[in-house]
Enzyme design. Sequence first.
Site, PDB file in Angstrom:
ATOM      1  N   ASP A  30      31.870  20.131  52.933  1.00  0.00           N
ATOM      2  CA  ASP A  30      32.331  21.437  53.160  1.00  0.00           C
ATOM      3  C   ASP A  30      31.398  22.369  51.724  1.00  0.00           C
ATOM      4  O   ASP A  30      30.803  21.417  50.917  1.00  0.00           O
ATOM      5  CB  ASP A  30      33.751  21.909  52.891  1.00  0.00           C
ATOM      6  CG  ASP A  30      34.037  23.443  52.852  1.00  0.00           C
ATOM      7  OD1 ASP A  30      33.569  24.018  53.602  1.00  0.00           O
ATOM      8  OD2 ASP A  30      34.972  23.577  52.046  1.00  0.00           O
ATOM      9  N   ASP A  36      32.031  25.868  50.198  1.00  0.00           N
ATOM     10  CA  ASP A  36      32.833  26.633  49.089  1.00  0.00           C
ATOM     11  C   ASP A  36      33.763  25.694  48.765  1.00  0.00           C
ATOM     12  O   ASP A  36      34.731  25.258  49.532  1.00  0.00           O
ATOM     13  CB  ASP A  36      33.155  27.999  49.800  1.00  0.00           C
ATOM     14  CG  ASP A  36      32.088  29.009  50.244  1.00  0.00           C
ATOM     15  OD1 ASP A  36      31.514  29.293  49.231  1.00  0.00           O
ATOM     16  OD2 ASP A  36      32.150  29.482  51.374  1.00  0.00           O
ATOM     17  N   GLU A  54      35.703  29.719  45.348  1.00  0.00           N
ATOM     18  CA  GLU A  54      36.779  29.900  45.625  1.00  0.00           C
ATOM     19  C   GLU A  54      37.400  31.114  44.783  1.00  0.00           C
ATOM     20  O   GLU A  54      38.029  32.077  45.432  1.00  0.00           O
ATOM     21  CB  GLU A  54      37.780  28.619  45.926  1.00  0.00           C
ATOM     22  CG  GLU A  54      37.391  27.819  46.952  1.00  0.00           C
ATOM     23  CD  GLU A  54      36.974  28.163  48.577  1.00  0.00           C
ATOM     24  OE1 GLU A  54      36.852  29.397  48.790  1.00  0.00           O
ATOM     25  OE2 GLU A  54      37.189  27.462  49.383  1.00  0.00           O
ATOM     26  N   ALA A  65      35.327  35.414  61.122  1.00  0.00           N
ATOM     27  CA  ALA A  65      35.957  35.783  62.470  1.00  0.00           C
ATOM     28  C   ALA A  65      37.177  35.677  62.217  1.00  0.00           C
ATOM     29  O   ALA A  65      38.214  36.725  62.826  1.00  0.00           O
ATOM     30  CB  ALA A  65      35.295  34.951  63.550  1.00  0.00           C
ATOM     31  N   SER A  97      32.583  27.025  56.925  1.00  0.00           N
ATOM     32  CA  SER A  97      33.090  28.081  57.473  1.00  0.00           C
ATOM     33  C   SER A  97      32.162  29.229  57.330  1.00  0.00           C
ATOM     34  O   SER A  97      32.282  30.262  58.195  1.00  0.00           O
ATOM     35  CB  SER A  97      34.443  28.298  57.314  1.00  0.00           C
ATOM     36  OG  SER A  97      35.302  27.272  57.884  1.00  0.00           O
ATOM     37  N   ASP A 145      38.127  20.710  50.841  1.00  0.00           N
ATOM     38  CA  ASP A 145      38.976  21.366  49.616  1.00  0.00           C
ATOM     39  C   ASP A 145      39.954  22.160  50.266  1.00  0.00           C
ATOM     40  O   ASP A 145      40.842  22.901  49.431  1.00  0.00           O
ATOM     41  CB  ASP A 145      38.422  22.154  48.628  1.00  0.00           C
ATOM     42  CG  ASP A 145      37.745  23.343  48.972  1.00  0.00           C
ATOM     43  OD1 ASP A 145      37.223  23.327  49.974  1.00  0.00           O
ATOM     44  OD2 ASP A 145      37.884  24.273  48.126  1.00  0.00           O
TER      45      ASP A 145
END
Length: 217
Positions: free
Chosen positions: A13, A15, A22, A55, A111, A169
């Site tokens: 991932d 972020d 974050e 989204a 994401s 995370d």
Amino acid sequence: MSTTGQIDLVIFDCDGVLVDSEKLSIEVDRRVLADLGWSLSHDEILHRFVGRSSAHFRAEVEAHRGRPLPDDWEAPYQPWYLDAFARELTAVDGVEAALDEITTATCVASSGAHAKIRRTLGQTGLLPRFDGRIFSADDVANGKPAPDLFLHAAERLGVDPERCVVVEDSRFGVQAARAAGMRVLGYAGGLTPADWLEREGAIVFTDMRDLPELAGR
């Protein structure tokens, strides 16, 4: 869950795992939501949105407001994020040393949008480590916690899901990796409580310096 067995791909991932974004994102999210008429605490934003796509963020806001947002709704808020990241964004502590030790193939599956991923990795000096192996929720029909993004990354790189390990995370990211049939290492050195990750089936760690051994190098 065990991480025993051959690992051919480590999927990161972005972020909160590669870039320490974050806390910055949640604070700006709080300001954006307040401006849109929805007051949420940091903990509520963590619970609802961390690890999810833009989204999903938009859909939740529209549901709360009871009406659609305009197509360009994000435009006034982009400078807020850019300014916060330009001033304070860094790589996650210890991740560069961990990447130096990992000899297995790696990629990013986030994401975030491609532009955002490239910008944050570039700003922290990590982009050259992953250039050409970056996948976004924009590439698939369903973002995390659906397995689509991780399966897409594995397919594009020609690796069977059971030979992948994901470094996440967020609980939504762990759910996605488990749904994809992949092993998951849950990084709890940031904001997400360790028990959230553990409950979803991740092997939890808190120091990136431990990652190479956990990932099988």
